[in-house]
Design a protein around this motif. Sequence first.
Motif, PDB file in Angstrom:
ATOM      1  N   GLU A  85      32.343  48.258  30.178  1.00  0.00           N
ATOM      2  CA  GLU A  85      32.562  47.038  30.969  1.00  0.00           C
ATOM      3  C   GLU A  85      34.033  46.887  31.318  1.00  0.00           C
ATOM      4  O   GLU A  85      34.923  47.385  30.611  1.00  0.00           O
ATOM      5  CB  GLU A  85      32.100  45.799  30.197  1.00  0.00           C
ATOM      6  N   ASP A 103      29.688  36.858  36.489  1.00  0.00           N
ATOM      7  CA  ASP A 103      29.253  38.244  36.576  1.00  0.00           C
ATOM      8  C   ASP A 103      29.743  38.796  37.905  1.00  0.00           C
ATOM      9  O   ASP A 103      29.264  38.395  38.963  1.00  0.00           O
ATOM     10  CB  ASP A 103      27.727  38.313  36.492  1.00  0.00           C
ATOM     11  N   LYS A 118      33.006  41.708  34.793  1.00  0.00           N
ATOM     12  CA  LYS A 118      32.833  40.394  34.167  1.00  0.00           C
ATOM     13  C   LYS A 118      34.165  39.666  34.244  1.00  0.00           C
ATOM     14  O   LYS A 118      35.226  40.272  34.039  1.00  0.00           O
ATOM     15  CB  LYS A 118      32.397  40.548  32.704  1.00  0.00           C
TER      16      LYS A 118
END
Length: 261
Positions: free
Chosen positions: A39, A227, A211
């Motif tokens: 991420e 998001d 994110k």
Amino acid sequence: MNGAAGAVLEAADLTLDYVSDNGRVRAVENVSFAVTKGERLVLLGPSGCGKSSILKTIAGFIKPSEGSILLDGRPVTKPGPDRVVVFQEFDQLLPWKTVRENVAFPLKVARGKSQAEAREIAEQALVRVGLARALDAYPHTLSGGMKQRAAIARALATAPEVLLMDEPFAALDALTRTNLQSDLLDLAEELKFTLVFVTHAIEEAVLIGTKLHLLSAHPGRTLATFDTKGFGRDKLGTTEFQEIVRDINAALFARPAGAAA
């Protein structure tokens, strides 16, 4: 101590205080987030909201006043080669070493690589960021953008578990900044590294992150999370991109309930 399920990195009720001549000053209050492998978390907020302080705490340079930073479920208590920071400042390289030597140096010191191994990995990393022709150049001969490319290469060459970037493109001209944003996204797609990226620029935050964690003005508290996965370069200028930028802007500058108009 166990962290959130699947999290590589987690901030758990993080509070940061500084001691000044005027007493204790709270920089960050009760901030929590979790980042899974691969991420790209962006910390976004106004100047003075504690973004860089959070990043330094993740790096192990600052100890929390309350709460904790967990890496693979274990509290972070000091710096380590599993977390590498790229700062905003251009002068992050050792001026007496060549670009190749700068990238190779932490490989030998922090990763125990031989000189030959470190040299080979350094060259590969520099080629990857477009500095194949600058291997033997010294930092003072490089442009600001080239220095940042070298700093990114040095960070990635050590294969950290989490790459930390503190407004790395803020001091660059618009064209160089755009090019490096694009390069970073290419590297993220290729290497699948985990990233925590600090910025105060909303469009950059949406572009870079999968994110987004939005922080209030000082002291930094969580305002909202977004998001932003799927808002890459192909979405720039689209209605979808501009809508999420407007939503983030609205959340960032929302007037508190009961505040005077």
